[in-house]
Design an enzyme around this catalytic site. Sequence first.
Site, PDB file in Angstrom:
ATOM      1  N   CYS A  22       0.812  -1.208   0.000  1.00 39.80           N
ATOM      2  CA  CYS A  22       0.000   0.000   0.000  1.00 39.80           C
ATOM      3  C   CYS A  22       0.851   1.265   0.000  1.00 39.80           C
ATOM      4  O   CYS A  22       0.327   2.370  -0.138  1.00 39.80           O
ATOM      5  CB  CYS A  22      -0.945  -0.010   1.195  1.00 39.80           C
ATOM      6  N   SER A  55     -14.793   8.634   0.566  1.00 37.61           N
ATOM      7  CA  SER A  55     -13.521   7.910   0.504  1.00 37.61           C
ATOM      8  C   SER A  55     -13.570   6.649   1.359  1.00 37.61           C
ATOM      9  O   SER A  55     -12.606   6.313   2.051  1.00 37.61           O
ATOM     10  CB  SER A  55     -12.355   8.813   0.963  1.00 37.61           C
ATOM     11  N   ASP A  57     -14.164   2.449   2.183  1.00 39.02           N
ATOM     12  CA  ASP A  57     -13.369   1.293   1.787  1.00 39.02           C
ATOM     13  C   ASP A  57     -13.945   0.519   0.619  1.00 39.02           C
ATOM     14  O   ASP A  57     -13.218  -0.195  -0.077  1.00 39.02           O
ATOM     15  CB  ASP A  57     -13.199   0.350   2.984  1.00 39.02           C
ATOM     16  N   ASP A  74      -8.477  -4.116  -4.765  1.00 41.23           N
ATOM     17  CA  ASP A  74      -7.190  -3.648  -4.255  1.00 41.23           C
ATOM     18  C   ASP A  74      -6.084  -4.499  -4.854  1.00 41.23           C
ATOM     19  O   ASP A  74      -6.210  -5.723  -4.929  1.00 41.23           O
ATOM     20  CB  ASP A  74      -7.139  -3.726  -2.728  1.00 41.23           C
ATOM     21  N   GLY A 145     -11.029 -13.745 -13.111  1.00 37.09           N
ATOM     22  CA  GLY A 145     -10.104 -12.630 -13.010  1.00 37.09           C
ATOM     23  C   GLY A 145      -9.616 -12.174 -14.361  1.00 37.09           C
ATOM     24  O   GLY A 145     -10.209 -12.479 -15.405  1.00 37.09           O
ATOM     25  N   HIS A 146      -8.507 -11.449 -14.351  1.00 38.13           N
ATOM     26  CA  HIS A 146      -7.937 -10.909 -15.584  1.00 38.13           C
ATOM     27  C   HIS A 146      -6.433 -10.796 -15.407  1.00 38.13           C
ATOM     28  O   HIS A 146      -5.946 -10.489 -14.314  1.00 38.13           O
ATOM     29  CB  HIS A 146      -8.530  -9.531 -15.899  1.00 38.13           C
TER      30      HIS A 146
END
Length: 354
Positions: A22, A55, A57, A74, A145-146
Amino acid sequence: MTSAHSAQAAPRLTSLSHGGGCGCKIAPNVLSEILKKHAPMLPRPEALLVGTESSDDAAVYLLNPEQALIATTDFFMPIVDDPFDFGRIAATNALSDVYAMGGTPIMALALVGMPIGVIPLETVSAILRGGESVCAEAGIPIAGGHSIDSVEAIYGLVAMGLAHPSQIRRNDSARAGDVIVLGKPLGVGIQSAALKKEALDAEGYARMIANTTQLNTPGRHLAKLGGVHAMTDVTGFGLLGHLLEVCRGSQLRARLNFADVPIIEGVAELAAAGMSTGASGRNWASYGAEVNLAPSLPALAQTLLTDPQTSGGLLVACAPEQVDEVLGIFHSEGFAQAAAIGTLDSGLPGIDVR
């Protein structure tokens, strides 16, 4: 620093990224400047209970009177060199946003960007297995997914969860008089800086992995308590940055007791030795004007409080009479260092640290 899951003859994953975990998030002031140039979606669907306005989560969409869908994503670049551990950390971090809204995860999609030809396919596979292991622990499938071929290694999840609409916990609904509780100790960013410089010993690395791969499962139980008014999690903007989001949204002022803030064992010594991330400085430059640090605080307080957390702890605002129950939930789920660290009161939004 390796484990039995490490791929052989692979470059250090952290050497392939300009920032890890992060800590590679866009600085809060830069992100705010970008987003303010975009008009809000009009008309806003009535079923969209939580969007971009605070803002928060995750986004929350009302499905029916009994169910709300929580949706978030994320992803980031490696914070550690062990590919299996990287996958575990990234997946834990992504699922945290669902727990922070008071929900229970139901499904995930993988987001994968890898420098094919630079790192072995075995390394990519180990990253994916790490993410799968965490989702298995959470009791959910990775249903798709990708993937892309990218310059830097990137991994994360789209995570979805469910909660009763009455149990959604926002980050802007704290009340004057609330007590602030932090679920995990700080210091992951400092540990990651030490790891890059090969200054983190085996015990420090073990503590880092234990902290970053601990699912924030208390969130789904805390949301059932009427005295829990607001929740978020502490990630790339540091404790001060995410607490400021609570203060701004709730129009309250926080009073933080630095001595009560839990710190990962060994982190204060690493910080004293000069270990810190560039993100810590960017965080302070973004919001330092809204924070009053008491002159009596140790010199390292600013570094620790702005340290970007990857897969950090839940930050809870609750009524004083419910603090013991909140801490009891944390402790019963294995969060031994969870602690009450301050209060929220009326006043100009901001933070006083003493």
